[in-house]
Design an enzyme around this catalytic site. Sequence first.
Site, PDB file in Angstrom:
ATOM      1  N   TRP A 102       0.832  -1.214   0.000  1.00 16.66           N
ATOM      2  CA  TRP A 102       0.000   0.000   0.000  1.00 16.66           C
ATOM      3  C   TRP A 102       0.860   1.255   0.000  1.00 16.66           C
ATOM      4  CZ3 TRP A 102      -4.367  -1.083  -1.886  1.00 16.66           C
ATOM      5  CH2 TRP A 102      -5.028  -2.266  -1.554  1.00 16.66           C
ATOM      6  N   ASP A 172      -1.441   6.530   6.616  1.00 17.88           N
ATOM      7  CA  ASP A 172      -2.509   5.642   6.154  1.00 17.88           C
ATOM      8  C   ASP A 172      -2.747   4.650   7.289  1.00 17.88           C
ATOM      9  OD1 ASP A 172      -4.104   3.696   5.026  1.00 17.88           O
ATOM     10  OD2 ASP A 172      -2.793   3.292   3.304  1.00 17.88           O
ATOM     11  N   LYS A 196     -11.916  -2.008   7.138  1.00 22.45           N
ATOM     12  CA  LYS A 196     -11.089  -2.931   7.913  1.00 22.45           C
ATOM     13  C   LYS A 196     -11.530  -2.902   9.383  1.00 22.45           C
ATOM     14  CE  LYS A 196      -8.329  -3.346   4.172  1.00 22.45           C
ATOM     15  NZ  LYS A 196      -7.517  -2.402   3.448  1.00 22.45           N
TER      16      LYS A 196
HETATM   17  C1  LIG Z   1      -7.019  -1.887   2.230  1.00 24.28           C
HETATM   18  C2  LIG Z   1      -5.988  -0.844   2.297  1.00 24.28           C
HETATM   19  C3  LIG Z   1      -5.924   0.189   1.354  1.00 24.28           C
HETATM   20  C4  LIG Z   1      -6.868   0.284   0.174  1.00 24.28           C
HETATM   21  O1  LIG Z   1      -8.100   0.697   0.598  1.00 24.28           O
HETATM   22  P1  LIG Z   1      -9.297   1.002  -0.450  1.00 24.28           P
HETATM   23  O2  LIG Z   1     -10.315   1.596   0.471  1.00 24.28           O
HETATM   24  O3  LIG Z   1      -9.695  -0.305  -1.038  1.00 24.28           O
HETATM   25  O4  LIG Z   1      -8.804   1.946  -1.470  1.00 24.28           O
HETATM   26  C5  LIG Z   1      -4.965   1.162   1.523  1.00 24.28           C
HETATM   27  N1  LIG Z   1      -4.093   1.127   2.540  1.00 24.28           N
HETATM   28  C6  LIG Z   1      -4.110   0.129   3.460  1.00 24.28           C
HETATM   29  C7  LIG Z   1      -3.120   0.130   4.571  1.00 24.28           C
HETATM   30  C8  LIG Z   1      -5.054  -0.881   3.352  1.00 24.28           C
HETATM   31  O5  LIG Z   1      -5.081  -1.867   4.262  1.00 24.28           O
END
Ligand SMILES: *Cc1c(COP(=O)(O)O)cnc(C)c1O
Length: 361
Positions: A102, A172, A196
């Site tokens: 990511w 993030d 998540k």
């Molecule tokens: C799942 C995830 C993403 C992507 O998220 P989307 O909402 O599908 O764009 C980005 N960063 C991390 C750390 C993730 O776990």
Amino acid sequence: MNRTFNFYAGPATLPLPALERARAEIPDWENTGMSVMETSHRSKEYDAVHYGAMNLMAELLGLDDDHQVLFLQGGASTQFAMIPMNFIPAGGSADYVDTGTWSTKAIKEARIIADARVAATSEPDGFKRIPKRSEYHLDPSAAYVHITSNNTIKGTQYHEFPDVGETPLVADMSSDILWRPIDANRFSLIYAGAQKNIGPSGVTIVIIRKSWLEKANTNLPTMFAYKTHAAKDSLFNTPPTFAIYMVRNVLEWVKEQGGLAGMEARNRSKGDLLYGVMTEYPDFYKCPVEPESRSYMNVVWRLPSEELEAKFVAEALEAKMCGLKGHRSVGGCRASIYNAMPVEGVEYLAEFMRKFARANG
Ligand SMILES: *Cc1c(COP(=O)(O)O)cnc(C)c1O
């Protein structure tokens, strides 16, 4: 009720009380004779949900007056582009810590818009650890430093956030937001797709420092400017109302469970259980991640062969545990044990792992 222990990485398991509340309220919500999905986002009933979710998020994280919670769309992946669009000035650049998947994607997107430097990376080690602060090569004029607090696929997590001085820190936190108490006010921007740890897919939470936002780039397409959404409390256009309603239900549940301190106690005991089984059977279960970088949200491990990994996943499914296959890019096994995963689910998995090791080791 016949609930599966759901170890999917995302969308992921949700707290049962949050789901049951939605089920009860769908036909007739707040005596409106309709569901929240069917209601105007300008109604007073929806307002209570919208500001309720926003205020709970601020309360749980202990946000100060200089931080604002936004509800956006497009997933965390859209943030990969929005952050550099809004915050890297013309001719400037930003620093990124690359911890795999990511964060690598965030760097790739940023480079479409501006210059993004890799200030530290654990790529030479196969991303099996979080780089130490002493390894960073920071650019003092960087617009911000970007980190990925939990690496959902690699199974690594920051257990301490880096001090980057005066440079704004951006994170993030898609896969570990609200997993434990943190000093959220240290960050200039935090973002997380809800699916998540805090709700269903469809809404992205952004926590932004208002005094930093004032310095953001202008002349952006309206929907890509944080200022648009901040000025209207995320009601500039139609927000994802049902997803925000579910986030509100989940946040109320988090609060009832003792807030973030309560979450941390649950999450530590769950992670310790699984890493403990790996210590009991060191020749059978191997965690590829260095001990001090191991994630308490996404626990990854290998078995002696891919055949045994496939057998493990299949037998776990028969025992009503789903989502234990590792991400296709890395293989192996992974248990995503976010806030909503009950301790009993992880105890059940730990016992299954012991039996499987004895039967197949
Ligand atoms: C799942 C995830 C993403 C992507 O998220 P989307 O909402 O599908 O764009 C980005 N960063 C991390 C750390 C993730 O776990």
